[in-house]
Structure formats: structure tokens, C-alpha cells
Scaffold this active site. Sequence first.
Site, PDB file in Angstrom:
ATOM      1  N   VAL A 131      13.681  33.304  28.361  1.00  0.00           N
ATOM      2  CA  VAL A 131      13.550  32.810  29.736  1.00  0.00           C
ATOM      3  C   VAL A 131      13.286  31.305  29.762  1.00  0.00           C
ATOM      4  CG1 VAL A 131      12.710  35.043  30.572  1.00  0.00           C
ATOM      5  CG2 VAL A 131      11.042  33.316  29.851  1.00  0.00           C
ATOM      6  N   CYS A 166       5.480  33.172  51.585  1.00  0.00           N
ATOM      7  CA  CYS A 166       6.188  32.364  52.606  1.00  0.00           C
ATOM      8  C   CYS A 166       7.645  32.100  52.244  1.00  0.00           C
ATOM      9  CB  CYS A 166       5.461  31.036  52.842  1.00  0.00           C
ATOM     10  SG  CYS A 166       5.717  29.811  51.547  1.00  0.00           S
ATOM     11  N   ASN A 174      19.185  36.814  11.397  1.00  0.00           N
ATOM     12  CA  ASN A 174      17.803  37.066  11.797  1.00  0.00           C
ATOM     13  C   ASN A 174      16.878  36.761  10.621  1.00  0.00           C
ATOM     14  OD1 ASN A 174      16.079  38.046  13.958  1.00  0.00           O
ATOM     15  ND2 ASN A 174      15.591  39.749  12.595  1.00  0.00           N
ATOM     16  N   GLN A 224      17.860  37.018  25.923  1.00  0.00           N
ATOM     17  CA  GLN A 224      16.652  37.648  26.460  1.00  0.00           C
ATOM     18  C   GLN A 224      15.590  36.588  26.741  1.00  0.00           C
ATOM     19  OE1 GLN A 224      16.081  40.207  22.969  1.00  0.00           O
ATOM     20  NE2 GLN A 224      16.390  41.966  24.287  1.00  0.00           N
ATOM     21  N   HIS A 234      16.829  38.493  31.230  1.00  0.00           N
ATOM     22  CA  HIS A 234      15.462  38.588  31.746  1.00  0.00           C
ATOM     23  C   HIS A 234      15.157  37.475  32.741  1.00  0.00           C
ATOM     24  CE1 HIS A 234      14.178  41.041  27.923  1.00  0.00           C
ATOM     25  NE2 HIS A 234      15.029  41.687  28.687  1.00  0.00           N
TER      26      HIS A 234
HETATM   27 ZN   LIG Z   1       3.898  30.208  50.120  1.00  0.00          ZN
END
Ligand SMILES: [Zn+2]
Length: 253
Positions: A102, A129, A216, A100, A118
Amino acid sequence: MEDRIRKAAEAIANASHAVVFTGAGVSAESGVPTFRGHDGLWTKYDPEEVASIQGFKRNPKAFWEFSKELMVKRKAEPNPAHFAIAELEEMGIVRAVITQNVDVLHQRAGSKRVLELHGSMEKVDCLDCGATYHWDDIEEMLIRDEEVKCECGSHYLKPRVVLFGEPLPSDTLNQAIAESRQADVFMVVGSSLVVYPAAYLPLYAREAGATLIMINADETQADVVFDIVIHGKAGEILPEIVEEVKRHRRINR
Ligand SMILES: [Zn+2]
């Protein structure tokens, strides 16, 4: 505790398709702030404002302030738990890491097959753009205290992470489910399994006959469904398990 470490190591040593599921607890040991809990980020930030897709669209600057706190202020490095998991993959035991997190710390520790439920901060896209930035470029802007914005002038630079209000990437989720269904050992590290789909994956593994291992810091509500539960620091327990796995394999060769 020693006894449970030995039992976990024995199951892992005999496994050929172990699957590891990791949550914020593993990153926390690398200094990445956690979200939930009494000193988690959600006591300081409103997740609706800084970590939801609606919040991001309203105010991308608030999102980046928050990301700075999460990713930059305490520069995180992989810890012994990340390296131990990578070593088990190298040994041909662990087949997939489902995470999970990132922060890409598993890959930096050497893990090859990482399923990021995630997403990750590694690539950042301009929603106006279409330009793509690497995290290093964004981190530079944050360290220099510059506004995070695209060369085109847009502030809508969004990392490829799953924000609240966005669906999980279905391809990654399907792979995670398939891995869980093939697992002979399913080991959770640093997660209390409260968030969907985390709670379901060990159940798929159990249906397949896997041994379920939970490592844990604290007790969790999910502990009851696990065969082996070890409470403590993953960065201490996992290297011990790896040593024990190696010993076990030497004896039984
Ligand atoms: Zn841009």
C-alpha cells in the site's frame, strides 16, 4: 544461481505480456516493516486491533499509531527492485504490476499500470464529512506528533486501504485475474503467496501457458509450482535480470 538468472532473463526477453506480482518482501528491502514472520509487526501489534475495519471503528487512534510505525518512522524510498520492474514496463515487456503493498513505491519508481489489491495510503477520506486528504497532509500530522483528525473534528480518517474484514476491490481483482490469464511470463517478487488471492493468480497464468518465475528471500510452499525459483534479494537479482534481458535483446535483434 547465475544459470537461473539467465533462464529467467531469457523467458522475460521473449515475453510481450509479462505480469509481476509483488508482496511485502519488495517493500521490506526499502525498509518498510513486514507483517508476518518472527520480527514482523504482528509480533508487536494485534491485527484485529490495528488493521481490521472493526478495530478502526472502535479506535482510529490505534490505527494511526500503527500506521506511523509502518509508514513514517523509516521513510521508505523505491529500491533497485522497484526500478527494475519499472524499466521492464518501459521496455514493453511488463504489462501490469499486481501488488499487495500500500506504499505506492512502484509508482514512485515509474511503474504506470499498478493494480493495488489492498488499495493504498495515498488518499485518506473522512468517514464523517467526506473530505479527502492526500497522504502528505496526514504524514505531516504524524511527523509533528499531532492527532490525526479531520478539520471537522472527526477522528475517522480512513486511508483507501483494504483492512481485515473488508472485501478486496472487485474491479482491481478482476483486472488482476484478466492480466494473469493473458500473461506469457508471471513473476512473483517478495511474496510467499499465502494470502488469497495471491495463491491463485499464478495458477491462472499457468493455465494460459505462462512461464512462472519466483524471486523471494526464503523458500516458500508455492515454489514447487514455479518453473524458475531464485532465492535472494530482489534488489540484487532483478537488476541483474534486466541487464541480462538487454544483452539478450541486443544479440537477437
Ligand atoms: Zn471530516
